[in-house]
Design an enzyme around this catalytic site. Structure first.
Site, PDB file in Angstrom:
ATOM      1  N   ARG A  29      76.115 -22.010 -85.512  1.00 39.62           N
ATOM      2  CA  ARG A  29      75.203 -22.096 -86.659  1.00 39.62           C
ATOM      3  C   ARG A  29      74.589 -23.485 -86.819  1.00 39.62           C
ATOM      4  NH1 ARG A  29      75.871 -17.861 -85.312  1.00 39.62           N
ATOM      5  NH2 ARG A  29      76.620 -16.014 -86.414  1.00 39.62           N
ATOM      6  N   SER A  55      75.654 -12.805 -94.097  1.00 40.72           N
ATOM      7  CA  SER A  55      76.989 -13.402 -94.168  1.00 40.72           C
ATOM      8  C   SER A  55      76.932 -14.641 -95.057  1.00 40.72           C
ATOM      9  CB  SER A  55      77.477 -13.797 -92.767  1.00 40.72           C
ATOM     10  OG  SER A  55      77.620 -12.657 -91.956  1.00 40.72           O
ATOM     11  N   GLU A  96      77.395 -20.357 -95.602  1.00 40.95           N
ATOM     12  CA  GLU A  96      76.370 -20.246 -94.559  1.00 40.95           C
ATOM     13  C   GLU A  96      75.002 -20.202 -95.214  1.00 40.95           C
ATOM     14  OE1 GLU A  96      75.312 -17.001 -91.162  1.00 40.95           O
ATOM     15  OE2 GLU A  96      77.303 -17.885 -91.097  1.00 40.95           O
TER      16      GLU A  96
END
Length: 301
Positions: free
Chosen positions: A174, A224, A294
């Site tokens: 990420r 998410s 996130e």
């Protein structure tokens, strides 16, 4: 010339809106008004808008389709630059796909399928744009962007345009050099392998069915909500902490998938933020693992 006129001049063919509700531009369906909302149509216009903001010392934020974004209820004081529908061109040459940053990943995957190119099926259901996916090395079902990215063209901090190889992109979980250096992705080259259209389509359909079965697609969310802690799954940690279905107002930990925070309808950013903080606190209390968001948080709460 006032700032609005300067923005209009900088944006050229792009549009400039004032006091634009961000709830209309995020998949959470949450967010107060941005002072200015600009949709450039070219790399030159993006550079001009950013330069205008810097000269006036006005905050700005570059977004795609808002699939990983929580905007505060009081909105964003400054300029939102959206790279999306005005920069979404996709073309296929041989086993490569050339696409602008505003192209949806689902459209890129569909173009690959049509051209009988395999390797990016994993991205067919990710709701973001190519630019955002490259920036955060998006992934799903065992695949991630660094496996298929050949190069990306970016607008660097000094305003110059660079083309970076996948090695130069320094892509990790990420993250990438784009997020670390706050570059702006303009376009990317995806390199794939020849495959069978029927097999590619079947794999995409299989992944679609998994998403429908396991994810709360009927509600607004940002996908998410937390990063996957090393050695764990965020959803499992949340469930183990007894938080399935936990609510703060109209924000809720999905009963279908604990890794998702959903907007049941009318949820505020403050409710989502309070819920996320409480989930992190209780998970750490229960397991000793601290969850990191996130979802990107911007604006005034």
């Amino acid at each position: 010339m006032d700032f609005y006129q300067e923005l209009c001049s900088a944006a050229g063919n792009g549009s400039v809106l004032q006091n634009e509700p961000m709830s209309a531009h995020t998949t959470f369906r949450i967010g107060g008004p941005a002072d200015y909302f600009v949709t450039p149509t070219s790399a030159e216009e993006i550079g001009n808008v950013i330069e205008t903001c810097r000269k006036r010392d006005v905050p700005y934020y570059v977004m795609g389709n808002g699939s990983n974004l929580l905007v505060g209820d009081k909105g964003f004081r400054g300029v939102i630059i959206q790279i999306f529908k005005a920069m979404k061109e996709i073309r296929v040459e041989g086993n490569r796909i050339y696409a602008q940053a505003g192209a949806l990943l689902s459209k890129v995957a569909a173009a690959a399928c049509e051209a009988e190119l395999t390797g990016i099926e994993f991205a067919s259901g990710i709701p973001g744009t190519l630019g955002g996916a490259v920036r955060m090395n998006a992934g799903a079902y065992g695949g991630e962007m660094k496996q298929v990215l050949e190069s990306a063209t970016v607008l660097a901090g000094e305003g110059d345009i660079r083309t970076l190889s996948v090695e130069e992109m320094k892509m990790g979980y990420r993250t990438s050099i784009v997020s670390k250096m706050d570059y702006v992705v303009l376009e990317a080259v995806i390199r794939l392998q020849p495959g069978s259209r029927d097999e590619i389509r079947a794999r995409m359909e299989e992944l679609r069915e998994k998403r429908v079965e396991k994810q709360p697609l009927e509600f607004g969310s940002a996908g998410s909500t937390f990063k996957r802690p090393e050695g764990y799954f965020a959803g499992k940690l949340i469930e183990d902490a007894g938080l399935r279905g936990f609510r703060v107002g109209n924000a809720q930990v999905s009963e279908k998938h604990c890794g998702f925070v959903i907007n049941r309808g009318g949820a505020t950013a403050a409710e989502v933020l309070e819920l996320m903080e409480e989930v992190s606190r209780r998970v750490e209390e229960n397991s000793g693992v601290r969850l990191e968001p996130e979802v990107k948080k911007i604006g005034e709460f």
